[in-house]
Write a protein that holds these residues in place. Structure first.
Motif: not given
Length: 276
Positions: A42-52
């Motif tokens: 998911l973190d490879k998509t520009e407009n997706i920010f992955v966080t815990e």
């Protein structure tokens, strides 16, 4: 200006599919999960920010929401998707296992919502979407603990929507069917492992296993797509509609629950679930 959605439980299942779907619709997505190493790219998509975000850890909830707002500037929709199913005979489950079920499915969603509400109040807008289940309207055997957590989620959401409506904030419920094959269902065995085996229940377990096998065979082949589309509809339809029930597999039972008398409903469900 792009809208932003925060979704809990995006490492797999509905959560991951929903994150990708919103991103494909040009939304900013805050994809949260307990272990960000399991983000499935998911973190490879520009407009997706992955966080815990661990819904059982209020510090991580506050941190994720603050990071998301800092990253995208705002949050417009929250999807409380994180959850799991504790399935088994009630008597076989420990008090600790039952508490954990409610901590994740109910109190976790409440804590995420409590944390986002000041931001929504400041904007006088926002949408909270709680992922329930058909088991949030129907008490399924072998799922009394899971069902009770989802009944609680639905009762809370229904009451909450009245409180928030005056502030321009809406609260909504998605009710996926009871026989959907996602990685959520694949987790059931693991989450339920260690439940005490009580031999007196074995004949009932054998019977109900056949019932659920038939329900699984009748599950919608495109169930995940239907559920994700319903979540997106709830986020974008600008209505105060409370419930969305997108799959067909348990629709006859839902219809009976909501359109027939209590006696008729009980007689109908007895033909499905009661021991012969």
């Amino acid at each position: 200006m792009k809208k932003t959605v925060l979704i809990t439980g995006t490492s797999s299942g509905f959560g991951a599919a929903t994150a990708n779907y919103f991103a494909s619709k040009d939304w900013n997505v805050i994809a949260t999960m307990r272990d960000i190493s399991k983000n499935g790219n998911l973190d490879k998509t520009e407009n997706i920010f992955v966080t815990e975000l661990d819904v059982q850890n209020r510090i991580s909830i506050e941190k994720a929401i603050n990071e998301g707002i800092h990253h995208f500037g705002t949050i417009d929709v929250v999807v409380n998707n994180a959850g799991y199913g504790l399935f088994g005979i009630f008597e076989s489950a420990s008090r600790e296992a039952i508490q954990n079920q409610f901590d994740v499915n109910v109190f976790g969603a409440m804590d995420v919502t409590r944390t986002i509400l000041p931001h929504f109040r400041s904007k006088q807008s926002g949408v909270i979407i709680n992922i329930s289940s058909g088991a949030g309207a129907i008490g399924f055997p072998m799922a009394s603990i899971y069902s009770s957590s989802k009944f609680a989620l639905e009762g809370w959401t229904e009451g909450l929507r009245y409180e928030l409506a005056s502030l321009g904030i809406t609260a909504k419920i998605i009710e996926p069917g009871g026989a959907i094959q996602t990685s959520f269902m694949n987790r059931v065995g693991g989450e339920s492992a260690g439940l005490q085996l009580i031999e007196d229940y074995l004949p009932f377990l054998e019977q109900i296993g056949k019932v659920y096998g038939g329900m699984q065979d009748a599950a919608d082949a495109d169930a995940v797509e239907k559920v994700v589309s319903a979540i997106y509809e709830a986020a974008t339809d600008d209505t105060n509609r409370l419930r969305y029930s997108p799959t067909n597999d348990i629709q006859p039972i839902l219809d009976a629950r909501r359109t027939t008398s209590e006696q008729e409903y009980q007689e109908f469900t007895d033909t499905i679930f009661s021991a012969k």
